[in-house]
Design a protein around this motif. Structure first.
Motif, PDB file in Angstrom:
ATOM      1  N   LEU A  16     -44.437   7.273 -73.510  1.00 39.19           N
ATOM      2  CA  LEU A  16     -44.515   7.310 -74.972  1.00 39.19           C
ATOM      3  C   LEU A  16     -44.723   8.729 -75.488  1.00 39.19           C
ATOM      4  O   LEU A  16     -44.165   9.112 -76.515  1.00 39.19           O
ATOM      5  CB  LEU A  16     -45.629   6.395 -75.462  1.00 39.19           C
ATOM      6  CG  LEU A  16     -45.367   4.892 -75.299  1.00 39.19           C
ATOM      7  CD1 LEU A  16     -46.603   4.099 -75.702  1.00 39.19           C
ATOM      8  CD2 LEU A  16     -44.161   4.466 -76.091  1.00 39.19           C
ATOM      9  N   GLN A  18     -43.681  11.514 -74.100  1.00 43.61           N
ATOM     10  CA  GLN A  18     -42.444  12.276 -73.961  1.00 43.61           C
ATOM     11  C   GLN A  18     -41.344  11.767 -74.895  1.00 43.61           C
ATOM     12  O   GLN A  18     -40.505  12.539 -75.345  1.00 43.61           O
ATOM     13  CB  GLN A  18     -41.956  12.224 -72.521  1.00 43.61           C
ATOM     14  CG  GLN A  18     -42.824  12.995 -71.568  1.00 43.61           C
ATOM     15  CD  GLN A  18     -42.312  12.932 -70.140  1.00 43.61           C
ATOM     16  OE1 GLN A  18     -41.315  12.303 -69.863  1.00 43.61           O
ATOM     17  NE2 GLN A  18     -43.010  13.599 -69.243  1.00 43.61           N
ATOM     18  N   ALA A  19     -41.343  10.476 -75.197  1.00 44.70           N
ATOM     19  CA  ALA A  19     -40.277   9.901 -76.011  1.00 44.70           C
ATOM     20  C   ALA A  19     -40.488  10.126 -77.505  1.00 44.70           C
ATOM     21  O   ALA A  19     -39.528  10.104 -78.265  1.00 44.70           O
ATOM     22  CB  ALA A  19     -40.165   8.406 -75.728  1.00 44.70           C
ATOM     23  N   ARG A  20     -41.707  10.329 -77.938  1.00 46.03           N
ATOM     24  CA  ARG A  20     -41.993  10.440 -79.367  1.00 46.03           C
ATOM     25  C   ARG A  20     -41.224  11.568 -80.058  1.00 46.03           C
ATOM     26  O   ARG A  20     -40.628  11.325 -81.116  1.00 46.03           O
ATOM     27  CB  ARG A  20     -43.497  10.591 -79.585  1.00 46.03           C
ATOM     28  CG  ARG A  20     -43.899  10.475 -81.038  1.00 46.03           C
ATOM     29  CD  ARG A  20     -45.398  10.300 -81.221  1.00 46.03           C
ATOM     30  NE  ARG A  20     -45.766   8.937 -80.852  1.00 46.03           N
ATOM     31  CZ  ARG A  20     -46.667   8.621 -79.935  1.00 46.03           C
ATOM     32  NH1 ARG A  20     -47.300   9.555 -79.279  1.00 46.03           N
ATOM     33  NH2 ARG A  20     -46.954   7.365 -79.672  1.00 46.03           N
ATOM     34  N   LYS A  22     -38.339  12.955 -79.271  1.00 48.87           N
ATOM     35  CA  LYS A  22     -36.919  12.605 -79.301  1.00 48.87           C
ATOM     36  C   LYS A  22     -36.658  11.487 -80.298  1.00 48.87           C
ATOM     37  O   LYS A  22     -35.637  11.473 -80.979  1.00 48.87           O
ATOM     38  CB  LYS A  22     -36.448  12.201 -77.906  1.00 48.87           C
ATOM     39  CG  LYS A  22     -36.439  13.366 -76.940  1.00 48.87           C
ATOM     40  CD  LYS A  22     -35.970  12.958 -75.576  1.00 48.87           C
ATOM     41  CE  LYS A  22     -36.038  14.147 -74.631  1.00 48.87           C
ATOM     42  NZ  LYS A  22     -35.602  13.814 -73.291  1.00 48.87           N
ATOM     43  N   PHE A  23     -37.590  10.551 -80.400  1.00 45.25           N
ATOM     44  CA  PHE A  23     -37.440   9.460 -81.354  1.00 45.25           C
ATOM     45  C   PHE A  23     -37.532   9.980 -82.782  1.00 45.25           C
ATOM     46  O   PHE A  23     -36.816   9.505 -83.667  1.00 45.25           O
ATOM     47  CB  PHE A  23     -38.502   8.391 -81.092  1.00 45.25           C
ATOM     48  CG  PHE A  23     -38.333   7.167 -81.933  1.00 45.25           C
ATOM     49  CD1 PHE A  23     -37.230   6.344 -81.760  1.00 45.25           C
ATOM     50  CD2 PHE A  23     -39.264   6.847 -82.896  1.00 45.25           C
ATOM     51  CE1 PHE A  23     -37.066   5.212 -82.538  1.00 45.25           C
ATOM     52  CE2 PHE A  23     -39.107   5.713 -83.672  1.00 45.25           C
ATOM     53  CZ  PHE A  23     -38.008   4.900 -83.503  1.00 45.25           C
ATOM     54  N   GLN A  24     -38.381  10.971 -83.025  1.00 48.10           N
ATOM     55  CA  GLN A  24     -38.491  11.567 -84.358  1.00 48.10           C
ATOM     56  C   GLN A  24     -37.186  12.256 -84.753  1.00 48.10           C
ATOM     57  O   GLN A  24     -36.759  12.158 -85.903  1.00 48.10           O
ATOM     58  CB  GLN A  24     -39.657  12.559 -84.410  1.00 48.10           C
ATOM     59  CG  GLN A  24     -41.017  11.927 -84.242  1.00 48.10           C
ATOM     60  CD  GLN A  24     -41.338  10.922 -85.327  1.00 48.10           C
ATOM     61  OE1 GLN A  24     -40.910  11.052 -86.452  1.00 48.10           O
ATOM     62  NE2 GLN A  24     -42.089   9.893 -84.963  1.00 48.10           N
ATOM     63  N   PHE A  26     -34.227  11.435 -83.605  1.00 44.62           N
ATOM     64  CA  PHE A  26     -33.284  10.339 -83.843  1.00 44.62           C
ATOM     65  C   PHE A  26     -33.464   9.773 -85.245  1.00 44.62           C
ATOM     66  O   PHE A  26     -32.481   9.545 -85.960  1.00 44.62           O
ATOM     67  CB  PHE A  26     -33.485   9.240 -82.798  1.00 44.62           C
ATOM     68  CG  PHE A  26     -32.774   7.968 -83.147  1.00 44.62           C
ATOM     69  CD1 PHE A  26     -31.401   7.859 -82.975  1.00 44.62           C
ATOM     70  CD2 PHE A  26     -33.463   6.891 -83.662  1.00 44.62           C
ATOM     71  CE1 PHE A  26     -30.740   6.703 -83.313  1.00 44.62           C
ATOM     72  CE2 PHE A  26     -32.814   5.727 -84.001  1.00 44.62           C
ATOM     73  CZ  PHE A  26     -31.446   5.633 -83.829  1.00 44.62           C
ATOM     74  N   LEU A  27     -34.701   9.542 -85.655  1.00 40.57           N
ATOM     75  CA  LEU A  27     -34.950   8.996 -86.988  1.00 40.57           C
ATOM     76  C   LEU A  27     -34.497   9.950 -88.085  1.00 40.57           C
ATOM     77  O   LEU A  27     -33.975   9.509 -89.114  1.00 40.57           O
ATOM     78  CB  LEU A  27     -36.436   8.683 -87.154  1.00 40.57           C
ATOM     79  CG  LEU A  27     -36.955   7.457 -86.417  1.00 40.57           C
ATOM     80  CD1 LEU A  27     -38.454   7.289 -86.654  1.00 40.57           C
ATOM     81  CD2 LEU A  27     -36.214   6.212 -86.839  1.00 40.57           C
ATOM     82  N   LYS A  28     -34.683  11.254 -87.862  1.00 38.86           N
ATOM     83  CA  LYS A  28     -34.263  12.242 -88.850  1.00 38.86           C
ATOM     84  C   LYS A  28     -32.758  12.162 -89.081  1.00 38.86           C
ATOM     85  O   LYS A  28     -32.288  12.135 -90.226  1.00 38.86           O
ATOM     86  CB  LYS A  28     -34.654  13.650 -88.384  1.00 38.86           C
ATOM     87  CG  LYS A  28     -34.273  14.743 -89.361  1.00 38.86           C
ATOM     88  CD  LYS A  28     -34.711  16.110 -88.878  1.00 38.86           C
ATOM     89  CE  LYS A  28     -33.577  16.739 -88.127  1.00 38.86           C
ATOM     90  NZ  LYS A  28     -33.813  18.124 -87.757  1.00 38.86           N
ATOM     91  N   ALA A  30     -30.776   9.597 -88.180  1.00 36.98           N
ATOM     92  CA  ALA A  30     -30.387   8.236 -88.555  1.00 36.98           C
ATOM     93  C   ALA A  30     -30.515   8.031 -90.058  1.00 36.98           C
ATOM     94  O   ALA A  30     -29.682   7.350 -90.661  1.00 36.98           O
ATOM     95  CB  ALA A  30     -31.227   7.220 -87.798  1.00 36.98           C
TER      96      ALA A  30
END
Length: 99
Positions: A16, A18-20, A22-24, A26-28, A30
């Motif tokens: 979690l 490390q992924a946070r 990259k997920f942020q 992605f959301l930006k 998206a």
């Protein structure tokens, strides 16, 4: 058994962490790329379609660089793939329609 649970918990926590970021990111992207067109975008869409038709009539598509042609091919493939994904979601089956 407790050692396995602790290792699993530590692994999940590390994942979690490390992924946070990259997920942020992605959301930006998206929020910008996956939103439907607004009414203010309609004139730009009309102009783009007009340019496409004009380019097809005049043969301007013959003067496109290889890079632009490749990017246009990728965009076309993406549109087709999203169309088929939408079809699968709409019919609620992976293959075929219920008749």
């Amino acid at each position: 058994m407790a050692a396995v649970a602790n290792k699993g918990s530590a692994l999940l926590s590390n994942l979690l962490t490390q992924a946070r970021p990259k997920f942020q990111v992605f959301l930006k992207y998206a929020k910008v790329e996956l939103t439907p067109p607004s009414p203010g975008d309609i004139p730009a869409i009309r102009d783009g379609i007009g340019k496409l038709i004009t380019g097809a009539r005049t043969g301007a598509w013959k003067q496109v660089t290889v890079r632009e042609a490749w990017l246009n091919t990728l965009v076309t493939a993406e549109v087709l793939f999203w169309f088929y994904v939408g079809e699968c979601i709409g019919k609620r089956h992976l293959v075929g329609y219920k008749v």
